[in-house]
Design an enzyme around this catalytic site. Sequence first.
Site, PDB file in Angstrom:
ATOM      1  N   GLY A 117       0.455  -0.958  -0.204  1.00 14.64           N
ATOM      2  CA  GLY A 117       0.492  -0.213   0.065  1.00 14.64           C
ATOM      3  C   GLY A 117       0.114   1.032  -0.168  1.00 14.64           C
ATOM      4  O   GLY A 117       0.577   2.293  -0.580  1.00 14.64           O
ATOM      5  N   ASP A 140       4.178  -9.722   6.501  1.00 14.65           N
ATOM      6  CA  ASP A 140       3.527 -10.904   5.225  1.00 14.65           C
ATOM      7  C   ASP A 140       4.592 -11.570   4.405  1.00 14.65           C
ATOM      8  O   ASP A 140       4.089 -12.674   3.871  1.00 14.65           O
ATOM      9  CB  ASP A 140       2.324  -9.974   4.532  1.00 14.65           C
ATOM     10  CG  ASP A 140       0.962  -9.647   5.413  1.00 14.65           C
ATOM     11  OD1 ASP A 140       1.619  -9.973   7.090  1.00 14.65           O
ATOM     12  OD2 ASP A 140       0.131  -9.411   5.604  1.00 14.65           O
ATOM     13  N   MET A 182      -1.458 -13.830  11.531  1.00 17.16           N
ATOM     14  CA  MET A 182      -1.471 -13.046  10.113  1.00 17.16           C
ATOM     15  C   MET A 182      -1.193 -13.204   9.050  1.00 17.16           C
ATOM     16  O   MET A 182      -0.132 -14.486   8.667  1.00 17.16           O
ATOM     17  CB  MET A 182      -0.441 -11.212  10.220  1.00 17.16           C
ATOM     18  CG  MET A 182      -1.780 -10.487  11.462  1.00 17.16           C
ATOM     19  SD  MET A 182      -0.337  -9.004  11.702  1.00 17.16           S
ATOM     20  CE  MET A 182      -2.072  -8.594  12.903  1.00 17.16           C
ATOM     21  N   GLU A 235      -4.545 -15.626   8.575  1.00 18.13           N
ATOM     22  CA  GLU A 235      -5.927 -14.937   9.087  1.00 18.13           C
ATOM     23  C   GLU A 235      -7.162 -14.308   7.013  1.00 18.13           C
ATOM     24  O   GLU A 235      -7.812 -15.044   7.371  1.00 18.13           O
ATOM     25  CB  GLU A 235      -5.630 -13.379   9.023  1.00 18.13           C
ATOM     26  CG  GLU A 235      -4.757 -12.989   7.808  1.00 18.13           C
ATOM     27  CD  GLU A 235      -4.946 -11.109   8.866  1.00 18.13           C
ATOM     28  OE1 GLU A 235      -5.110 -10.370   9.493  1.00 18.13           O
ATOM     29  OE2 GLU A 235      -3.668 -10.890   7.869  1.00 18.13           O
ATOM     30  N   HIS A 284      -1.191  -9.096  16.876  1.00 20.83           N
ATOM     31  CA  HIS A 284      -0.483  -7.393  16.811  1.00 20.83           C
ATOM     32  C   HIS A 284       1.304  -8.305  17.560  1.00 20.83           C
ATOM     33  O   HIS A 284       2.152  -7.295  16.808  1.00 20.83           O
ATOM     34  CB  HIS A 284      -1.012  -6.079  17.225  1.00 20.83           C
ATOM     35  CG  HIS A 284      -1.884  -5.892  16.465  1.00 20.83           C
ATOM     36  ND1 HIS A 284      -3.195  -6.429  15.973  1.00 20.83           N
ATOM     37  CD2 HIS A 284      -1.633  -5.009  15.062  1.00 20.83           C
ATOM     38  CE1 HIS A 284      -3.809  -5.638  15.570  1.00 20.83           C
ATOM     39  NE2 HIS A 284      -2.985  -5.589  14.267  1.00 20.83           N
ATOM     40  N   LEU A 285       1.264  -9.210  18.253  1.00 26.00           N
ATOM     41  CA  LEU A 285       2.248  -9.337  19.051  1.00 26.00           C
ATOM     42  C   LEU A 285       3.126 -10.235  17.803  1.00 26.00           C
ATOM     43  O   LEU A 285       4.650  -9.585  18.179  1.00 26.00           O
ATOM     44  CB  LEU A 285       1.937 -10.973  19.454  1.00 26.00           C
ATOM     45  CG  LEU A 285       1.713 -10.882  20.908  1.00 26.00           C
ATOM     46  CD1 LEU A 285       1.184 -12.139  21.350  1.00 26.00           C
ATOM     47  CD2 LEU A 285       2.060 -10.077  22.179  1.00 26.00           C
ATOM     48  N   ARG A 287       3.591  -8.535  15.215  1.00 24.98           N
ATOM     49  CA  ARG A 287       4.254  -7.045  15.190  1.00 24.98           C
ATOM     50  C   ARG A 287       5.179  -6.150  15.770  1.00 24.98           C
ATOM     51  O   ARG A 287       5.447  -4.963  14.994  1.00 24.98           O
ATOM     52  CB  ARG A 287       2.685  -6.212  13.845  1.00 24.98           C
ATOM     53  CG  ARG A 287       1.954  -6.734  13.098  1.00 24.98           C
ATOM     54  CD  ARG A 287       1.994  -5.889  12.327  1.00 24.98           C
ATOM     55  NE  ARG A 287       1.426  -4.552  12.761  1.00 24.98           N
ATOM     56  CZ  ARG A 287       0.519  -4.169  12.223  1.00 24.98           C
ATOM     57  NH1 ARG A 287       0.046  -4.709  11.281  1.00 24.98           N
ATOM     58  NH2 ARG A 287      -0.399  -2.580  12.615  1.00 24.98           N
TER      59      ARG A 287
HETATM   60  O1  F6P Z   1      -0.531  -5.934   6.106  1.00 30.76           O
HETATM   61  C1  F6P Z   1       0.908  -6.120   7.549  1.00 30.76           C
HETATM   62  C2  F6P Z   1      -0.743  -7.388   8.159  1.00 30.76           C
HETATM   63  O2  F6P Z   1       0.429  -7.196   9.126  1.00 30.76           O
HETATM   64  C3  F6P Z   1      -1.152  -8.250   7.864  1.00 30.76           C
HETATM   65  O3  F6P Z   1      -1.231  -9.300   7.876  1.00 30.76           O
HETATM   66  C4  F6P Z   1      -2.776  -7.692   8.892  1.00 30.76           C
HETATM   67  O4  F6P Z   1      -3.994  -7.856   7.887  1.00 30.76           O
HETATM   68  C5  F6P Z   1      -2.554  -6.266   8.638  1.00 30.76           C
HETATM   69  O5  F6P Z   1      -1.582  -5.505   8.544  1.00 30.76           O
HETATM   70  C6  F6P Z   1      -2.930  -5.638  10.156  1.00 30.76           C
HETATM   71  O6  F6P Z   1      -3.374  -4.387   9.863  1.00 30.76           O
HETATM   72  P1  F6P Z   1      -4.030  -3.542  11.272  1.00 30.76           P
HETATM   73  O7  F6P Z   1      -3.004  -3.604  12.237  1.00 30.76           O
HETATM   74  O8  F6P Z   1      -3.933  -2.785  10.963  1.00 30.76           O
HETATM   75  O9  F6P Z   1      -5.447  -4.304  11.362  1.00 30.76           O
END
Ligand code: F6P
Length: 372
Positions: A117, A140, A182, A235, A284-285, A287
């Site tokens: 994006g 991802d 994710m 997901e 989100h863990l 990330r």
């Molecule tokens: O694009 C990375 C990602 O981690 C996807 O796997 C996931 O769907 C998305 O971000 C989630 O984003 P957000 O935290 O904004 O919901």
Amino acid sequence: MTKKIGIVTGGGDCPGLNAVIRAIVKAGSLYGWECIGIHGGFDGLLTPVQAMPLALKDMDGLLIRGGTILGTANSGLFSAKTGHGELRQVPQKTLDQAKTNFDALGLSALVAIGGDGTLTIAQQMFEMGFPVVGVPKTIDNDLDATQTTFGFDTAVACAVDALDRLHSTAQSHNRVMVLEVMGRYAGWIAAYAGLAGGADVILIPEIKFNYGAIIQKIQAREAEGKHFTIVIVAEGAAPEGQGFVTSSKTENDREARLGGIGHLVAAKIEAQTQKESRCVVLGHLQRGGQPTQWDRQLCTRFGVHAFQMIAKSQFGYMVALKENGMMGPVTLKDAVHKIRRVDPQGELIMTARALGISFGDTPIPLPENAWG
Ligand code: F6P
């Protein structure tokens, strides 16, 4: 030309963003370049501008720090992908305002660190005259133009750690444990973590699954005396004939929020096998936290090479890890041209299949005494 670089982080955060920022600032400062951080994603270039100086002394500790000191955004005026990945043009008025402010800041280059994006926005900005360089980020790992993105390795490590922990509790209770990870359009995290963490069933967006095949795998394990099963599901995975499961309504300035498939899979397994089945959503863990050593060196190399591209005025490109293991440029256009997905016929999947791991597609032959 002024020697001033603007740095922006866009899209979902991920481990290693700060390590890239650090590398650009450190390399730039050696050659007399100044760096400015744009705060809150590209929106920071809109009026009132949100920018902060990035001095060499501010870089201490950033190599290992998760998240992004610049903040980030994946919705709003600057969003190039919506819903199920549909392309959207950033409004011209928004781009014009950002360009006016960019020039007023005296910037001669912009580094956009982000995934599909963010890099699509960067490409649109490049087309209207921004001197942009991209750096590929996303847990991802779904950008086709680079062998790997940063953040992915750290996310896989997190998912493997979760699988290791789930194994012992699944075994102790004779349960089915489903781990949702994710992976929106590509199942790299599920596939790599599933293999490294000893999952019995791996469900990915690239291979549509059917519940019958999953149930058969669980029954086969029962027949072998293995009374627990570990399932990892991306997901974005979905049963045959169905689209991915969303956890909120689709908004028109961002991509749909995914989530929920893990709970559906666990419920279906429990209903059909009477085995207690639980779902853990890693969310989100994946990330957060410190980047792995692999991601740290990758981010450092990406950052230094992004700076070198700027020094050579090589704009409209993204730095990529090439097949030969070296860093090199690819056009932003090529970088966002195609998503990199797991090849269902590829070596990774074939290796997993050779171990008897199920992808929920082909039913495996059951032994005569499946249920005793
Ligand atoms: O694009 C990375 C990602 O981690 C996807 O796997 C996931 O769907 C998305 O971000 C989630 O984003 P957000 O935290 O904004 O919901």
